[in-house]
Scaffold this motif. Structure first.
Motif: not given
Length: 483
Positions: A236-240, A265-267, A281-284
């Protein structure tokens, strides 16, 4: 007069020693390599004079040697040759052998050290030598379901039993009929080989384990695993998750499928996987870093040049020395990331098995002609790819993909399926590859499967992994669960 004679005698002695040394080297030290050299026609003639052991799937012989009335004595025949061509390979006077016919040649011919006492017994009793039977792990119903699902499309299906690593299905299309290479006319066999070698899709090279592709979004499982294993992320951690992500130090951008939004902008990480959000996933991937992604890839089996099942498996690749832009693309399974279908089945299998990846294998048992067991494969762990907690979290995230995300076409009534779609871009102007990897039942997995349909198959540019590959995976899962 004595001096010339001594010189001549010395030269003669040196030549004699060189001759004896050369003969000894060839006849003793090189004997094994020469005997096993596929170009050694005399070895093939000798092999054809004895009954080669059968290759078996589901209790039925799929490759046998039958007596023929010609100087060779026996000819190899294949039942349902096209269906099992990625498993058996071929055995040919003119073209040597491939796949299990090559990898298990010593067992099939009876020359293995494990069959030493069998050979002694045959020698003492005067019995004609026979090779051992190689019993595979293949489940015929799963094999047939995979073949039916692929149809005329080019691609591959691999199914594994997560708890053991047993290969339940190994199908590559286009396949070929090994019988056309087993004929005793060397000219005809050579002509057939040339035709297959030049045929569209390279049928002699199985896509299942000897070809690799950009895995596309199925690789997001590896990136998600690395994130969870880092301890900095939960499901459940938000990612950009912007609609578009500008790549560092470039004007290039990464967008989401169809140019759409991932929901804001975040999910959450779980929703990013469920919707296959490229930008998230690219940002991650850039946040996690190259070393973390490579290490996680290796724990799933990437970058292993020595994996064999027992046929050699092409090495799956995660690149090195990446700048941030390339790292972002690699985190979503593009650029120079490459994986075989077997590799992506291994990723799903490890998650299904609570994080422990079992070594995949194709040969269950080898039996001598008198049915005594010569060898039997014991399941062996390959690695602890992820922790049990990470495997549990990934399982629930993959269930979300099938229940309400991009993998709905893999849903099975009464069975919880965990899966991940992938649509991998290829060369410019060519349709993308369609991927799907999954396991089921999610709470007690019996099968993990990976499917690739090259260049979108029948749907071409309109293809997605969910539309094209997921239904094939569903059929294979249903076949295994019904067995």
């Amino acid at each position: 007069m004595n001096t010339p004679l001594r010189r001549l005698a010395t030269i003669t002695l040196v030549m004699f020693v060189a001759l004896m040394g050369s003969a000894t080297w060839v006849q003793f030290f090189q004997a094994e390599s020469l005997n096993t050299d596929g170009r050694n026609v005399r070895t093939l003639y000798r092999e054809h004079g004895n009954a080669r052991g059968p290759i078996v799937a589901g209790g039925e012989a799929i490759a046998t040697s039958v007596p023929v009335d010609d100087p060779f004595g026996y000819q190899r025949t294949y039942s349902q040759g096209d269906l099992y061509s990625a498993v058996t390979g071929f055995y040919s006077i003119a073209n040597s052998r491939s796949q299990l016919e090559l990898a298990e040649n010593d067992q099939l011919t009876g020359r293995s050290d494990q069959l030493f006492f069998t050979r002694i017994r045959d020698l003492l009793t005067g019995k004609r030598p026979e090779g051992a039977a190689v019993e595979t792990t293949i489940l015929p119903a799963a094999q047939q379901a995979a073949r039916n699902g692929l149809g005329a499309q080019h691609g591959a299906v691999v199914a594994l039993e997560p708890a053991t690593g047993r290969i339940l299905a190994l199908v590559s299309t286009p396949g070929f009929d090994p019988n056309v290479l087993a004929v005793h006319s060397t000219s005809e066999a050579a002509a057939q080989y040339r035709a297959l070698d030049q045929a569209d899709g390279n049928p002699l090279r199985p896509n299942t384990h000897q070809e690799r592709y950009a895995p596309g979004s199925t690789f997001k499982l590896v990136t998600a695993a690395a994130a969870l294993e880092s301890g900095d992320y939960q499901a459940d951690t938000p990612v950009p998750s912007p609609d578009q992500l500008t790549l560092p130090q470039t004007s290039a951008t990464i967008g989401n499928f169809g140019g759409g939004s991932c929901g804001g902008e975040q999910v959450s990480l779980a929703d990013a996987l469920r919707t296959s959000c490229n930008t998230a996933f690219a940002s991650l991937g850039m946040t996690l870093g190259e070393d973390v992604l490579r290490e996680q890839s290796e724990r799933f089996g990437f970058l292993d040049p020595d994996l064999a099942v027992p046929m050699p498996v092409v090495e799956s690749v995660f690149p090195s020395d990446l700048d941030q832009a390339v790292l972002a693309q690699s985190a979503i399974g593009q650029r120079d990331v490459q994986a075989s279908p077997l590799q992506m089945a291994m990723v799903a299998s490890a998650i299904a098995n609570g994080g422990r990846l079992m070594t995949p294998y194709l040969v269950e048992t080898v039996r001598a002609a008198d049915l005594t067991i010569v060898s039997q494969t014991d399941p062996e762990p390959y690695s602890d790819a992820v922790s049990s907690a990470t495997a549990s979290a990934l399982t629930q995230m993959m269930v979300g993909v099938v229940d309400s995300g991009t993998g709905k076409a893999a849903r099975i009534a009464g069975v919880q399926v965990a899966g991940k779609t992938g649509t991998a871009q290829t060369v410019e102007g060519q349709p993308p590859h369609a991927w799907f990897t999954a396991f089921a039942p999610a709470d007690a997995p019996r099968v993990a499967v990976a499917v690739i349909v090259e260049n979108g198959g029948n749907l071409g540019n309109e293809a997605t992994g969910g539309a094209v590959a997921a239904p094939i995976a569903r059929a294979v899962i249903e076949a295994v669960l019904a067995s």
